[in-house]
Write an enzyme that holds these catalytic residues in place. Sequence first.
Site, PDB file in Angstrom:
ATOM      1  N   GLU A  57     -11.783  -0.229  -2.359  1.00 11.92           N
ATOM      2  CA  GLU A  57     -10.888   0.343  -1.338  1.00 11.92           C
ATOM      3  C   GLU A  57      -9.738   1.059  -2.048  1.00 11.92           C
ATOM      4  O   GLU A  57      -9.743   1.194  -3.271  1.00 11.92           O
ATOM      5  CB  GLU A  57     -10.345  -0.754  -0.415  1.00 11.92           C
ATOM      6  CG  GLU A  57      -9.481  -1.793  -1.118  1.00 11.92           C
ATOM      7  CD  GLU A  57      -9.041  -2.953  -0.226  1.00 11.92           C
ATOM      8  OE1 GLU A  57      -9.417  -3.023   0.946  1.00 11.92           O
ATOM      9  OE2 GLU A  57      -8.302  -3.818  -0.744  1.00 11.92           O
ATOM     10  N   ASP A  65       0.827  -1.219   0.000  1.00 16.20           N
ATOM     11  CA  ASP A  65       0.000   0.000   0.000  1.00 16.20           C
ATOM     12  C   ASP A  65       0.868   1.279   0.000  1.00 16.20           C
ATOM     13  O   ASP A  65       0.660   2.172   0.840  1.00 16.20           O
ATOM     14  CB  ASP A  65      -0.900   0.058   1.256  1.00 16.20           C
ATOM     15  CG  ASP A  65      -1.668  -1.222   1.524  1.00 16.20           C
ATOM     16  OD1 ASP A  65      -2.048  -1.895   0.558  1.00 16.20           O
ATOM     17  OD2 ASP A  65      -1.901  -1.528   2.710  1.00 16.20           O
TER      18      ASP A  65
HETATM   19  O1  FUB Z   1      -2.950  -3.521   3.792  1.00 12.93           O
HETATM   20  C1  FUB Z   1      -4.200  -3.803   4.369  1.00 12.93           C
HETATM   21  C2  FUB Z   1      -5.283  -3.502   3.401  1.00 12.93           C
HETATM   22  O2  FUB Z   1      -5.107  -4.278   2.232  1.00 12.93           O
HETATM   23  C3  FUB Z   1      -5.315  -2.087   2.887  1.00 12.93           C
HETATM   24  O3  FUB Z   1      -5.770  -1.151   3.815  1.00 12.93           O
HETATM   25  C4  FUB Z   1      -6.176  -2.302   1.704  1.00 12.93           C
HETATM   26  O4  FUB Z   1      -6.253  -1.242   0.828  1.00 12.93           O
HETATM   27  C5  FUB Z   1      -5.536  -3.540   1.098  1.00 12.93           C
HETATM   28  O5  FUB Z   1      -4.395  -3.209   0.328  1.00 12.93           O
END
Ligand code: FUB
Length: 320
Positions: free
Chosen positions: A221, A15
């Site tokens: 997301e 991320d």
């Molecule tokens: O890294 C944990 C979670 O996985 C992130 O917050 C999401 O966007 C996904 O990449």
Amino acid sequence: MKEPRYLVDHAYMADPSAHVFNGKIYIYPSHDVESGIPENDNGDHFDMRDYHVFSMESIDGEVTDHGKALDVKDIPWAGRQLWDCDIAHKDGTYYLYFPLKDQTDIFRIGVATSDKPEGPFKPLDAPMKGSFSIDPCIFEEDGKHYMYFGGLWGGQLQRYRDGKAIECGLEPKEDEPALPARVARLADTMLEFAEPSKAIVILDENGKPLTAGDHDRRFFEASWMHKYNGKYYFSYSTGNTHRLCYATGDNPYGPFTYQGVILTPVVGWTTHHSIIEFKGKSYLFFHDSVPSGGKTWLRSMKVVELEYDTEGRIKTIEGQ
Ligand code: FUB
């Protein structure tokens, strides 16, 4: 730089939120660890416990790991799971925004501050008032800062409607409008929201909101906002169809119109990114799970050049 490059090989980092401060690129990733927790749709296996900050002076140069910048043990309201964070800079202070489950297992967004971009960061005693869900992304324009946030399933966005917690906690039906990411301007203090959050509506080619059943295109997301040639580009992950997509608009709140795919699925379940301009070129920072042999919870961050066509369309990058 046409071929993607892994940034570090001594730790699993995911991320990556990249920003340029003082002429250098700083990267704020999630720090993946082997938690031993079995994989599930709730994302319990992503049990991250600290953040490190990285910097680089050139896109193909050395990457410096500045060490631990924030530890979950130092956050007074902490439950578990430090997920994707982002950063903002104002008047000599750096603000790190991070999602973390509180002691009742609800994701909130916290803030920690430092006078240096690499930290260490000191967390506030409580999460941001009215915050919920995950994946904060900060976009700055004309001295105003906007936070985009939200994530489905393990990210708990389906437990809210219009910013308020709901009883049923379910996603809308497949033919109903998709659950949108949220955006709110930050107050001058940078420690709270200046307004209730608003929906980031993504429209299809007919001007209709994307539906919850449109899994190839709807928001899941990993919000990111950047500007190119006067247009606002909202980009995000489609989650269970594993794409990074984007939509464009003419102001930070939207609505945005769906445009296409930035990155096709990578190895691993999640896909997540940031986009910056550095020395006249644009770059996509992202991750995949190739170095861990495909373990979705052990990801490695990468960078590749991102290009536009003459009409401002992003050229699709192949994830594998
Ligand atoms: O890294 C944990 C979670 O996985 C992130 O917050 C999401 O966007 C996904 O990449």
